[in-house]
Motif scaffolding. Structure first.
Motif, mmCIF file in Angstrom:
data_model
loop_
_atom_site.group_PDB
_atom_site.id
_atom_site.type_symbol
_atom_site.label_atom_id
_atom_site.label_comp_id
_atom_site.label_asym_id
_atom_site.label_seq_id
_atom_site.Cartn_x
_atom_site.Cartn_y
_atom_site.Cartn_z
ATOM 1 N N GLU A 188 75.300 25.225 123.196
ATOM 2 C CA GLU A 188 76.484 25.006 122.968
ATOM 3 C C GLU A 188 77.398 24.257 124.293
ATOM 4 O O GLU A 188 76.545 24.445 125.172
ATOM 5 N N GLY A 189 78.767 24.248 124.281
ATOM 6 C CA GLY A 189 79.431 23.973 125.427
ATOM 7 C C GLY A 189 78.846 22.728 126.021
ATOM 8 O O GLY A 189 78.860 22.624 127.262
ATOM 9 N N PRO A 190 78.579 21.385 125.425
ATOM 10 C CA PRO A 190 78.039 20.498 126.188
ATOM 11 C C PRO A 190 79.080 19.612 126.673
ATOM 12 O O PRO A 190 80.234 19.834 126.573
ATOM 13 N N HIS A 191 78.582 19.203 127.947
ATOM 14 C CA HIS A 191 79.349 18.028 128.809
ATOM 15 C C HIS A 191 78.404 16.889 129.178
ATOM 16 O O HIS A 191 77.267 17.150 129.598
ATOM 17 N N ILE A 192 78.880 15.763 129.027
ATOM 18 C CA ILE A 192 78.153 14.642 129.405
ATOM 19 C C ILE A 192 78.747 13.863 130.571
ATOM 20 O O ILE A 192 79.792 13.639 130.769
ATOM 21 N N TYR A 193 77.957 13.636 131.619
ATOM 22 C CA TYR A 193 78.307 13.089 132.657
ATOM 23 C C TYR A 193 77.392 11.689 133.043
ATOM 24 O O TYR A 193 76.316 11.595 132.648
ATOM 25 N N HIS A 194 77.689 10.605 133.223
ATOM 26 C CA HIS A 194 77.229 9.235 133.566
ATOM 27 C C HIS A 194 77.009 9.169 134.929
ATOM 28 O O HIS A 194 77.899 8.959 135.769
ATOM 29 N N ARG A 195 75.706 8.963 135.591
ATOM 30 C CA ARG A 195 75.422 9.087 137.023
ATOM 31 C C ARG A 195 74.414 7.829 137.255
ATOM 32 O O ARG A 195 73.463 7.635 136.593
ATOM 33 N N GLN A 196 74.733 7.217 138.419
ATOM 34 C CA GLN A 196 74.050 5.875 138.839
ATOM 35 C C GLN A 196 73.396 6.379 140.327
ATOM 36 O O GLN A 196 73.886 7.125 141.018
ATOM 37 N N HIS A 197 72.122 6.241 140.039
ATOM 38 C CA HIS A 197 71.121 6.612 141.444
ATOM 39 C C HIS A 197 70.482 5.561 141.752
ATOM 40 O O HIS A 197 69.256 5.257 141.093
ATOM 41 N N ASN A 199 69.084 2.074 141.457
ATOM 42 C CA ASN A 199 68.986 1.305 140.428
ATOM 43 C C ASN A 199 68.853 2.194 139.202
ATOM 44 O O ASN A 199 68.526 1.469 137.957
ATOM 45 N N GLU A 200 68.782 3.549 139.309
ATOM 46 C CA GLU A 200 68.722 4.317 137.926
ATOM 47 C C GLU A 200 69.826 4.686 137.528
ATOM 48 O O GLU A 200 70.868 5.241 138.361
ATOM 49 N N SER A 201 70.158 4.590 136.025
ATOM 50 C CA SER A 201 71.294 5.041 135.449
ATOM 51 C C SER A 201 70.844 5.972 134.375
ATOM 52 O O SER A 201 70.047 5.830 133.630
ATOM 53 N N TYR A 202 71.610 7.301 134.439
ATOM 54 C CA TYR A 202 71.307 8.179 133.365
ATOM 55 C C TYR A 202 72.634 8.733 132.936
ATOM 56 O O TYR A 202 73.641 8.991 133.514
ATOM 57 N N TYR A 203 72.486 9.217 131.714
ATOM 58 C CA TYR A 203 73.453 9.910 130.937
ATOM 59 C C TYR A 203 72.908 11.608 130.990
ATOM 60 O O TYR A 203 71.707 11.735 130.566
ATOM 61 N N TYR A 204 73.709 12.570 131.745
ATOM 62 C CA TYR A 204 73.231 13.873 131.701
ATOM 63 C C TYR A 204 73.963 14.659 130.806
ATOM 64 O O TYR A 204 75.213 14.449 130.725
ATOM 65 N N ILE A 220 69.966 21.639 131.368
ATOM 66 C CA ILE A 220 70.432 20.342 131.309
ATOM 67 C C ILE A 220 69.230 19.297 131.077
ATOM 68 O O ILE A 220 68.035 19.645 131.207
ATOM 69 N N ALA A 221 69.749 18.290 130.459
ATOM 70 C CA ALA A 221 68.698 16.978 130.218
ATOM 71 C C ALA A 221 69.315 15.763 130.323
ATOM 72 O O ALA A 221 70.528 15.514 130.566
ATOM 73 N N ARG A 222 68.305 14.783 130.584
ATOM 74 C CA ARG A 222 69.070 13.285 130.774
ATOM 75 C C ARG A 222 68.387 12.262 130.009
ATOM 76 O O ARG A 222 67.296 12.318 129.434
ATOM 77 N N SER A 223 69.171 11.197 129.735
ATOM 78 C CA SER A 223 68.492 9.955 129.068
ATOM 79 C C SER A 223 69.264 8.720 129.637
ATOM 80 O O SER A 223 70.184 8.751 130.066
ATOM 81 N N ARG A 224 68.518 7.602 129.445
ATOM 82 C CA ARG A 224 68.926 6.354 129.817
ATOM 83 C C ARG A 224 69.929 5.704 128.972
ATOM 84 O O ARG A 224 70.710 4.700 129.125
#
Length: 575
Positions: A188-197, A199-204, A220-224
């Motif tokens: 529960e308690g999800p929060h989504i962050y979009h980060r650029q590293h 050339n890499e871009s992830y949704y955390y 935490i988990a991440r996806s493109r």
């Protein structure tokens, strides 16, 4: 392991103490806008709900508004809420294009559970917060996230994702499952962050799991892609104190944000209980920790510093109490002289209820008010603090009570009371209150025709006649929690300062107000008035006298930051 990297991820530039929001401040969420930080926390059944705290240095927090401050913003919900831990669950605060959004779920009303969105362009003003836009929310803990195309999404417990129209509450169906955590209960308690590293871009996707007790954690988990699939970090959890002997336990339900220098910080809830987890009357409090995203060290995953009483981290902004808006700072003492010509003291104006005082549900109209020349007026309610006798009328759930959070491990609270009960059951006094099933009361009451003190510890009552020379005089009632912080002491004296006349009426263990019927909430310190069931419906008999309270004082006397270490209550007070 990820947590082992925390100490090497940044230079130790600042030291500070946790919690930053002491007392019942669970499920925090924060943003930074133009150099000011804003945080919201859960309030469940209490009202006004969803407090907004503002700070410019991350340590001095001013209570600038309540998001839910008018019954009309969500009409019909409060009095229909029976459960002691229902109401406004974990909220998220976000800012976009000049508008502040607070999204939450109101839980516990039959056939009416609802997601709610409140908006404002001025979070410093109660009246500016909008009425609720409601949306179907079968799951709790909504997060609000906008993708690059401007589409808003809500992520909820589970974890699942839906597109949402923030102006109408319409959501897309079916919900898209994202990630179910690492196997801990209650993801529960999800929060989504979009980060650029580079050339890499992830949704955390950062969540809480393991329940909100000793096994609580942040993973935490991440996806493109926003909709997944999400890959879990191999070194989860990224923050927890489970399985340790730390004083701060239940660490979890976090949020991340940046300061004006681009440094990352996080907040979470924690409980000052130690591993024994039996004495924690303030419930779940808000703690602060530094965070970093380091591609070279940690592959782009965030590193969160473990929560302790004393912390080291990024260089903090310059300490200041020059914060916009009105309201007390969370660590201010209460100095309220209700009813005086000049107002209620430096913390409020004549006729106003100070912002840090709250009710248990929306009060009945006129139940609590400030009357010039008399004080804080409580009209006794037929329903007692314990919820008896209640009744079929929705208003019968409201109780005549108002209080403030216990924000200190050690404190002294006192208030002067004028009350002249003429019939059995008429009572007014002070209380340390967790829920209607768990509270300690000291009242001035009519008992079998005699003016008496009535001391009630969760239903176990003892009485003592008031000294004859005290009758028709203003009485000062006191609650004190002294070292080692294990027992509340309730006492009474004459308000004229006659120390020799002070009498102790009883004590109660802090364990009585820890967990149990109030594991999600925390202790409130305040006043009440009741006729203990006399009358009909929600009303006391017409001849029941009102209670008037003046000279309201609350002073913190110390904060434990470990089982052995006690520091002054005021954590940071700039010159």
């Amino acid at each position: 392991m990820a947590l082992a990297l925390a100490g090497s991820a940044w230079a130790a530039n600042s030291t500070y103490h946790n919690p930053i929001l002491p007392g019942w401040h669970s499920d925090p969420s924060c943003v930074q806008v133009e150099g000011t930080f804003y945080c919201v926390t859960s309030t469940f059944i209490s009202f006004p709900g969803l407090p907004i705290y503002a700070s410019r240095d991350l340590l001095n927090w001013k209570h600038v508004s309540h998001v839910w401050n008018r019954e009309a913003q969500l009409p019909g919900y409060s009095w229909a809420t029976a459960g002691q831990q229902n109401g406004m669950y974990a909220a998220t605060i976000r800012h976009r294009d000049g508008v502040f959004y607070v999204i939450c779920e109101y839980l516990g009303v039959a056939n009416k559970d609802a997601g709610v969105i409140f908006t404002t362009t001025n979070p410093l003003d109660d009246a500016s917060w909008s009425n609720a836009v409601t949306f179907p929310a079968p799951k709790i803990d909504p997060d609000l996230f906008w993708d690059d195309n401007g589409q808003a999404y809500v992520a909820t417990q589970g974890v699942q994702l839906q597109a949402i129209d923030t102006t109408t509450g319409e959501v897309s169906e079916p919900a898209i499952p994202l990630w179910n955590g690492t196997g801990g209960v209650w993801p529960e308690g999800p929060h989504i962050y979009h980060r650029q590293h580079g050339n890499e871009s992830y949704y955390y996707l950062m969540i809480a799991e393991g329940g909100t007790a000793e096994d609580h954690s942040i993973t935490i988990a991440r996806s493109r892609n926003l909709t997944g699939p999400y890959t879990a970090f191999e070194n989860n959890p990224i923050l927890t104190n489970r399985g340790t002997n730390e004083y701060f336990q239940t660490v979890g339900h976090g949020d991340l944000f940046q300061d004006t220098k681009g440094n990352w910080w996080g907040v979470a809830l924690a409980t000052r209980s130690g591993p024994e987890f039996v004495s924690y009357p303030m419930g779940r409090e808000t703690v602060l920790y530094p965070a970093t995203w380091n591609v070279d060290v940690n592959g782009g995953w965030p590193v969160l510093q473990p929560v302790r009483g004393e912390m080291e981290g990024w260089e903090l902004p310059e300490p200041t109490r020059d914060v916009p808006g009105t309201g007390p700072f969370v660590d201010d003492p209460d100095v309220y002289d209700f009813g005086e010509e000049k107002g209620v003291g430096k913390k409020g104006k004549e006729g106003e209820i100070p912002r840090n005082l709250v009710y248990w549900r929306v009060p009945k109209k006129g139940a609590v008010s400030v009357v010039k020349g008399k004080g804080l007026r409580l009209v006794p309610g037929r329903t007692s603090l314990s919820g008896e006798p209640g009744g079929s009328d929705p208003a019968s759930k409201a109780i005549s009570f108002i209080g403030r959070r216990q924000t200190d491990s050690l404190f002294t609270y006192s208030v002067d009371l004028d009350f002249d009960p003429k019939k059995d059951g008429q009572e007014a006094g002070v209380t340390a209150f967790l829920t209607q099933m768990s509270n300690i009361q000291l009242g001035l009451a009519n008992v079998d025709g005699e003016l008496s003190f009535r001391f009630n510890v969760s239903g176990k009552v003892k009485t003592k006649a008031v000294p004859k020379k005290w009758k028709n005089k203003t009485v000062r009632l006191e609650i004190k929690l002294a070292e080692p912080g294990t027992e509340y002491t309730f006492s009474a004296s004459l308000a004229d300062g006659s120390k020799d006349d002070k009498v102790t009426l009883g004590t109660g263990s802090v364990k009585l107000l820890s967990g149990g019927s109030g594991s999600f909430v925390g202790t409130l310190i305040g006043v009440y008035a009741t006729c203990n069931g006399a009358g009909k419906g929600p009303e006391c008999p017409s001849e029941t006298p009102d209670a008037y309270f003046t000279r309201w004082r609350y002073t913190g006397n110390g904060q434990y930051i470990s089982a052995e270490e006690l520091i002054p209550s005021v954590f940071t007070r700039p010159n």
